[in-house]
Design a protein around this motif. Structure first.
Motif, short mmCIF file in Angstrom:
data_model
loop_
_atom_site.label_atom_id
_atom_site.label_comp_id
_atom_site.label_asym_id
_atom_site.label_seq_id
_atom_site.Cartn_x
_atom_site.Cartn_y
_atom_site.Cartn_z
N PRO A 12 7.44 10.34 19.60
CA PRO A 12 8.06 10.13 20.91
C PRO A 12 7.44 8.91 21.60
CG PRO A 12 6.96 12.29 20.77
CD PRO A 12 6.76 11.62 19.46
N THR A 13 8.28 8.01 22.07
CA THR A 13 7.80 6.72 22.57
C THR A 13 8.05 6.61 24.06
OG1 THR A 13 8.40 5.80 20.44
CG2 THR A 13 7.94 4.23 22.18
N THR A 14 6.97 6.54 24.82
CA THR A 14 7.12 6.42 26.27
C THR A 14 6.98 4.98 26.74
OG1 THR A 14 4.77 6.84 26.58
CG2 THR A 14 6.24 8.75 26.70
N GLY A 15 6.59 4.07 25.86
CA GLY A 15 6.57 2.65 26.24
C GLY A 15 5.23 1.97 26.14
N SER A 16 4.14 2.68 26.32
CA SER A 16 2.83 2.02 26.21
C SER A 16 1.72 2.99 25.81
CB SER A 16 2.47 1.35 27.54
OG SER A 16 2.52 2.30 28.59
N CYS B 289 0.85 -1.19 0.00
CA CYS B 289 0.00 0.00 0.00
C CYS B 289 0.89 1.24 0.00
CB CYS B 289 -0.92 -0.01 1.23
SG CYS B 289 -0.06 -0.12 2.81
N SER B 290 0.29 2.38 -0.24
CA SER B 290 1.07 3.62 -0.34
C SER B 290 0.50 4.68 0.61
CB SER B 290 1.03 4.16 -1.77
OG SER B 290 1.38 3.14 -2.68
N PRO B 291 0.68 4.49 1.91
CA PRO B 291 0.12 5.46 2.86
C PRO B 291 0.79 6.82 2.73
CG PRO B 291 1.57 3.91 3.98
CD PRO B 291 1.45 3.43 2.57
N GLU B 292 0.00 7.87 2.94
CA GLU B 292 0.59 9.22 2.95
C GLU B 292 1.39 9.44 4.22
OE1 GLU B 292 -2.21 12.39 2.29
OE2 GLU B 292 -2.83 11.45 0.39
N ARG B 293 0.99 8.75 5.27
CA ARG B 293 1.67 8.93 6.56
C ARG B 293 1.88 7.57 7.21
NH1 ARG B 293 2.52 12.97 10.30
NH2 ARG B 293 2.29 12.39 12.49
N TYR B 294 3.11 7.32 7.68
CA TYR B 294 3.44 6.06 8.37
C TYR B 294 4.14 6.44 9.66
CZ TYR B 294 4.52 1.00 8.46
OH TYR B 294 4.58 -0.35 8.78
N GLU B 295 3.44 6.27 10.78
CA GLU B 295 4.01 6.62 12.09
C GLU B 295 4.62 5.39 12.74
OE1 GLU B 295 1.26 8.46 14.80
OE2 GLU B 295 0.49 9.83 13.27
N ILE B 296 5.72 5.61 13.44
CA ILE B 296 6.29 4.51 14.22
C ILE B 296 6.48 4.94 15.68
CG2 ILE B 296 7.43 3.43 12.25
CD1 ILE B 296 10.11 4.58 13.39
N LEU C 131 0.23 5.94 22.87
CA LEU C 131 0.30 6.51 21.51
C LEU C 131 -0.24 7.94 21.57
CD1 LEU C 131 -1.18 3.41 19.57
CD2 LEU C 131 1.24 3.93 20.00
N ALA C 132 0.00 8.62 22.69
CA ALA C 132 -0.62 9.91 22.96
C ALA C 132 -0.48 10.94 21.83
CB ALA C 132 -0.09 10.49 24.26
N PRO C 133 0.67 10.99 21.13
CA PRO C 133 0.77 12.01 20.07
C PRO C 133 -0.17 11.76 18.88
CG PRO C 133 2.95 11.27 20.78
CD PRO C 133 1.95 10.33 21.39
N THR C 134 -0.74 10.58 18.78
CA THR C 134 -1.61 10.26 17.64
C THR C 134 -3.07 10.51 18.03
OG1 THR C 134 -0.05 8.56 16.94
CG2 THR C 134 -2.27 8.43 16.02
N PRO C 135 -3.78 11.32 17.22
CA PRO C 135 -5.18 11.64 17.56
C PRO C 135 -6.10 10.44 17.48
CG PRO C 135 -4.30 13.16 15.89
CD PRO C 135 -3.31 12.05 16.02
N ASP C 136 -7.21 10.53 18.17
CA ASP C 136 -8.26 9.49 18.13
C ASP C 136 -8.72 9.29 16.68
OD1 ASP C 136 -8.11 9.90 20.85
OD2 ASP C 136 -10.22 10.44 21.10
N GLY C 137 -9.02 8.06 16.32
CA GLY C 137 -9.66 7.75 15.04
C GLY C 137 -8.93 8.27 13.82
N SER C 138 -7.60 8.29 13.86
CA SER C 138 -6.85 8.91 12.75
C SER C 138 -6.08 7.92 11.90
CB SER C 138 -5.88 9.95 13.32
OG SER C 138 -4.94 9.33 14.18
N VAL C 139 -6.11 6.63 12.23
CA VAL C 139 -5.23 5.67 11.56
C VAL C 139 -6.05 4.55 10.89
CG1 VAL C 139 -3.28 4.09 11.89
CG2 VAL C 139 -3.45 6.15 13.29
N ASP C 140 -5.66 4.19 9.68
CA ASP C 140 -6.37 3.14 8.94
C ASP C 140 -5.86 1.74 9.28
OD1 ASP C 140 -7.97 4.93 7.21
OD2 ASP C 140 -5.98 5.54 6.51
#
Ligand SMILES: C[S@@+](CC[C@H](N)C(=O)[O-])C[C@H]1O[C@@H](n2cnc3c(N)ncnc32)[C@H](O)[C@@H]1O
Length: 256
Positions: free
Chosen positions: A137-141, A109-116, A143-152
């Motif tokens: 930024p990864t705190t360990g458990s 697939c060709s996502p416009e955004r790929y977060e890790i 995904l706070a920087p990622t908004p609700d309902g934003s990922v496919d």
């Protein structure tokens, strides 16, 4: 990243070889959160992969783990179950490590955004530079920087059998939160389907040396019931090789 053992000793030790099959080595990540967040050394692994002419992902599958084609086989199963059919526009991966699943996902697939979210900084930097992904930024458990309902598509491979029960559980809530309705959640856990007496014996006698929390088991029913309360229904489950036995890949769809 602090490398506790030289490359030679890594390959000489039987215990370390077994850990290597799961993608582990005696190395501390830069953000040690107390569980098994060790990962293979960046420089030595890249050098060894380059010497074989394989991509680092294929090198880990073929040479380190002795399971050629294992990553591709899982991706093939995911494709067959329609995980990439809607061409996910935003993908999030927890613990991508060397990027062996990430690389193959980007062929599907060709996502416009790929977060890790990756605790091993050298690998995260490598993935940002190589694939243009966004390292959060990864705190360990969380995904706070990622908004609700934003990922496919949210995925994690060979991560939740390396962290504690609490770490995995907290990530589960977060995975459901960030997934949009109609999106998919894919991860593997070492369920009871992976733990017949022969497998338990194999782990007890050959596995896990040096890592108190690997491999961590997680009941399948716990995942299915929890995700159901979070609006996610189980679509598929299949086994994949891990270490001396297997892990179960679960595919959920967010329906509400
Ligand atoms: C066994 S490796 C698997 C790597 C990769 N997914 C694969 O299958 O090749 C586990 C990965 O999760 C990362 N990791 C460990 N704990 C983590 C955490 N709490 N949050 C995010 N990543 C973590 C490790 O640094 C490592 O990259």
């Amino acid at each position: 990243m602090k490398v506790a053992g030289g490359e030679k000793s890594v390959w000489k030790s039987g215990a370390k070889r077994l850990l290597g099959r799961a993608g582990f080595d005696i190395v501390r990540s830069t953000n040690n959160l107390g569980g098994v967040d060790d990962f293979i050394p960046f420089e030595a692994t890249m050098r060894a992969a380059r010497a074989t002419g394989l991509s680092v992902g294929d090198y880990i599958d073929e040479v380190m783990n002795g399971t050629p084609g294992a990553t591709q086989a899982t991706v093939d199963e995911l494709r067959a179950r329609g995980v990439f059919a809607a061409n996910p526009n935003t993908v999030l991966e927890i613990g991508p490590g060397s990027g062996r699943y990430l690389e193959k996902t980007l062929k599907e697939c060709s996502p416009e955004r790929y977060e890790i979210y990756e605790t091993a900084a050298p690998w995260a930097d490598y993935l940002v530079d190589t694939f243009g992904v966004v390292a959060q930024p990864t705190t360990g458990s969380s995904l706070a920087p990622t908004p609700d309902g934003s990922v496919d598509l949210v995925q994690a491979h060979k991560v939740f059998n390396t962290v504690t029960f609490l770490g995995a559980s907290r990530y589960f809530f977060e995975m459901a939160r960030v997934t949009r309705t109609g999106g998919r959640i894919v991860f593997d856990v070492m369920t009871e389907n992976c733990l017949d007496p022969a497998a338990v014996r194999a782990w007890a006698t050959e596995g896990g040396a040096g890592h108190d929390s690997y491999p961590a088991a997680m009941p399948r029913r716990t995942c299915v019931d929890l995700f159901a309360t979070l609006g996610c229904s189980l679509e598929a489950g299949f086994l994949a090789p891990m270490g001396v036995a297997t892990t179960e890949v679960l595919v959920f769809a967010k329906t509400a």
